[in-house]
Design a protein around this motif. Structure first.
Motif, mmCIF file in Angstrom:
data_model
loop_
_atom_site.group_PDB
_atom_site.id
_atom_site.type_symbol
_atom_site.label_atom_id
_atom_site.label_comp_id
_atom_site.label_asym_id
_atom_site.label_seq_id
_atom_site.Cartn_x
_atom_site.Cartn_y
_atom_site.Cartn_z
ATOM 1 N N SER A 1 0.855 -1.190 0.000
ATOM 2 C CA SER A 1 0.000 0.000 0.000
ATOM 3 C C SER A 1 0.892 1.241 0.000
ATOM 4 N N VAL A 2 0.276 2.378 -0.305
ATOM 5 C CA VAL A 2 1.007 3.651 -0.278
ATOM 6 C C VAL A 2 0.872 4.237 1.125
ATOM 7 N N TYR A 3 2.000 4.587 1.728
ATOM 8 C CA TYR A 3 2.019 5.130 3.088
ATOM 9 C C TYR A 3 2.473 6.587 3.054
ATOM 10 N N ARG A 4 1.820 7.414 3.846
ATOM 11 C CA ARG A 4 2.177 8.828 3.947
ATOM 12 C C ARG A 4 2.962 9.041 5.234
ATOM 13 N N THR A 5 4.072 9.768 5.143
ATOM 14 C CA THR A 5 4.867 10.107 6.325
ATOM 15 C C THR A 5 5.325 11.555 6.233
ATOM 16 N N LYS A 6 5.546 12.147 7.375
ATOM 17 C CA LYS A 6 6.138 13.478 7.403
ATOM 18 C C LYS A 6 7.569 13.394 6.880
ATOM 19 N N SER A 7 8.025 14.504 6.315
ATOM 20 C CA SER A 7 9.418 14.535 5.865
ATOM 21 C C SER A 7 10.320 14.201 7.042
ATOM 22 N N TRP A 8 11.346 13.441 6.773
ATOM 23 C CA TRP A 8 12.157 12.828 7.832
ATOM 24 C C TRP A 8 13.527 13.493 7.851
ATOM 25 N N GLY A 9 13.832 14.227 8.915
ATOM 26 C CA GLY A 9 15.149 14.846 9.053
ATOM 27 C C GLY A 9 15.264 16.227 8.452
ATOM 28 N N PHE A 10 14.150 16.784 7.892
ATOM 29 C CA PHE A 10 14.174 18.138 7.336
ATOM 30 C C PHE A 10 12.723 18.607 7.175
ATOM 31 N N ARG B 1 13.947 2.785 10.276
ATOM 32 C CA ARG B 1 12.976 3.603 9.559
ATOM 33 C C ARG B 1 11.615 2.904 9.527
ATOM 34 N N ARG B 2 10.679 3.441 10.279
ATOM 35 C CA ARG B 2 9.340 2.856 10.301
ATOM 36 C C ARG B 2 8.663 2.994 8.927
ATOM 37 N N PHE B 3 8.973 4.089 8.196
ATOM 38 C CA PHE B 3 8.347 4.279 6.893
ATOM 39 C C PHE B 3 8.838 3.258 5.866
ATOM 40 N N VAL B 4 9.917 2.558 6.195
ATOM 41 C CA VAL B 4 10.373 1.435 5.361
ATOM 42 C C VAL B 4 9.781 0.124 5.863
ATOM 43 N N LEU B 5 9.839 -0.089 7.158
ATOM 44 C CA LEU B 5 9.417 -1.379 7.727
ATOM 45 C C LEU B 5 7.904 -1.599 7.645
ATOM 46 N N GLU B 6 7.116 -0.535 7.720
ATOM 47 C CA GLU B 6 5.659 -0.693 7.627
ATOM 48 C C GLU B 6 5.254 -1.289 6.261
ATOM 49 N N PRO B 7 5.623 -0.661 5.152
ATOM 50 C CA PRO B 7 5.237 -1.245 3.862
ATOM 51 C C PRO B 7 5.936 -2.575 3.578
ATOM 52 N N LEU B 8 7.161 -2.723 4.061
ATOM 53 C CA LEU B 8 7.884 -3.970 3.810
ATOM 54 C C LEU B 8 7.236 -5.125 4.576
ATOM 55 N N SER B 9 6.794 -4.865 5.792
ATOM 56 C CA SER B 9 6.165 -5.925 6.582
ATOM 57 C C SER B 9 4.807 -6.323 5.998
ATOM 58 N N GLU B 10 4.201 -5.421 5.232
ATOM 59 C CA GLU B 10 2.928 -5.737 4.585
ATOM 60 C C GLU B 10 3.110 -6.806 3.504
ATOM 61 N N ILE B 11 4.217 -6.750 2.745
ATOM 62 C CA ILE B 11 4.408 -7.693 1.630
ATOM 63 C C ILE B 11 5.397 -8.813 1.957
ATOM 64 N N ALA B 12 6.175 -8.647 3.041
ATOM 65 C CA ALA B 12 7.182 -9.667 3.366
ATOM 66 C C ALA B 12 7.338 -9.824 4.872
ATOM 67 N N LEU C 1 8.539 -8.478 10.305
ATOM 68 C CA LEU C 1 7.480 -8.086 11.234
ATOM 69 C C LEU C 1 8.039 -7.871 12.639
ATOM 70 N N ALA C 2 8.930 -8.768 13.061
ATOM 71 C CA ALA C 2 9.554 -8.605 14.380
ATOM 72 C C ALA C 2 10.432 -7.360 14.414
ATOM 73 N N CYS C 3 11.105 -7.088 13.310
ATOM 74 C CA CYS C 3 11.944 -5.883 13.227
ATOM 75 C C CYS C 3 11.081 -4.629 13.358
ATOM 76 N N LEU C 4 9.909 -4.659 12.732
ATOM 77 C CA LEU C 4 8.991 -3.523 12.841
ATOM 78 C C LEU C 4 8.529 -3.348 14.284
ATOM 79 N N GLN C 5 8.189 -4.427 14.924
ATOM 80 C CA GLN C 5 7.710 -4.358 16.309
ATOM 81 C C GLN C 5 8.789 -3.844 17.258
#
Length: 377
Positions: free
Chosen positions: A41-50, A124-135, A148-152
């Protein structure tokens, strides 16, 4: 045969039309890196670090035969097509597209600037969230935990919001076809194209065994005497090969691609045999044809006669060097007559007279695109 590996990519964008940026990148990844098997899915996040516009982030699962070195080169080219030029600027900033290689099977590698697994992905949660959805059950090769454990366990407290935005996963030849037959005149490049598709898509390759036919050199030396035994031997061999190779399911191959179809026998027989012998030949052909599987798409490669002769000379088979232009034109007319008479056959004619699909990747992709977009029936 190329080895197919599984890689996971992270894509992000916060400039321009974000969905269009992501879709363009997905389509190009599918074209130049490998088959896109899953899109998160497409996830929205605030700009990270700027300070900047919100990002749209996704992850992809891709089957690829490229090495990591070639993958990173292809990734940079796709980013460049969208207008991003990577530089040495430190820190985070607005990006029209950002494509990162997260995982490459369970490999751990360091190659110039490429590090796999991506060294920051676990932070990076904005990486792990979509990645845990498909893998979710894929094991991170360093952390030795599932995604999934890495996300948790992720300490990043940033808010990652799933959106309703939709992206389209490109369909691959692997999913669309079970059997592709590629045909064309002598020297049209049908075998070269079949080999490339077979190699790139892990397809079962069925190639005509003309080199093993003892009558072929004799036929080119004395057509009248050896035409009938040549055509009958070809018919028998093609029948056995197609019934055996296409009928047998192969768990380790995605589909079947052949460099001929059984009707080739009829086309050549019409040209080489006198009427009485052709009538006998046709009776045998009709009996065998009922047993042959029909291709999902019958691709006919058109080459002009001048280029056919040039290709025949280049490949240097001694017994072909005396083939005349009028003989090639008769074969061409035979194919066209056959194609017109067989409306039920899913025929796609591709003019390759100005294409070099063996040495030019863009030309090869043009042909693949036409095959992929073909609608049977």
């Amino acid at each position: 045969m190329k080895i197919v590996r599984t890689t996971y990519l992270s894509l992000g964008t916060n400039l321009g039309n974000k969905i269009e940026n992501l879709q363009f990148a997905i389509d190009e990844i599918n074209r130049s890196l490998g088959h896109v098997r899953k899109i998160s899915s497409v996830y929205r996040t605030k700009s990270w670090g700027f300070e900047g516009e919100d990002f749209y982030n996704i992850c992809l699962e891709v089957s690829t035969s490229l090495s990591p070195e070639k993958m990173i080169k292809a990734v940079l080219e796709i980013e460049g097509q969208l207008g991003r030029l990577r530089n040495s600027q430190q820190g985070y900033n607005n990006r029209i597209i950002d494509i990162d290689i997260l995982l490459f099977d369970d490999d751990i590698m360091f190659y110039n600037d490429l590090k796999v697994p991506h060294p920051e992905m676990l932070n990076r949660r904005f990486v792990l969230e979509p990645l845990s959805e498909i893998a979710p059950n894929v094991i991170h090769p360093i952390a030795r935990k599932t995604i999934l454990a890495c996300l948790q366990n992720c300490k990043d407290l940033g808010v990652v919001e799933k959106t309703d935005a939709k992206l389209i996963r490109p369909i691959s030849l692997v999913e669309k076809f079970n059997y592709i037959a590629i045909e064309g005149n002598i020297g049209s490049g049908k075998t070269s194209l079949a080999r490339k598709i077979g190699d790139d898509y892990n397809a079962k390759l069925v190639l005509e065994r003309f080199a093993d036919n003892p009558f072929l050199p004799k036929f080119y030396a004395d057509e009248d005497r050896y035409a009938f035994p040549l055509e009958m031997s070809f018919l028998a061999d093609r029948y056995h090969q197609l019934t055996d190779d296409i009928a047998q399911f192969d768990l380790f191959k995605n589909f079947v691609v052949s460099d001929y179809y059984i009707f080739k026998s009829l086309i050549f027989a019409q040209i080489t045999l006198p009427k009485e012998e052709y009538r006998l030949y046709r009776k045998m052909f009709d009996i065998m044809y009922k047993e042959i599987a029909k291709p999902d798409v019958y691709v006919f490669l058109y080459q002009n006669t001048e280029r056919l002769i040039d290709n025949i000379k280049k490949r240097g088979r001694d017994y072909e060097q005396n083939i005349q232009a009028d003989y090639l034109e008769k074969i061409h007319k035979g194919y066209l007559s056959f194609i017109k008479s067989k409306e039920e056959l899913n025929t796609l004619i591709i003019d390759v007279s100005e294409l070099d699909f063996v040495n030019n990747e863009n030309d090869y992709q043009i042909i693949l695109k036409q095959i992929l977009e073909f609608k049977p029936g």
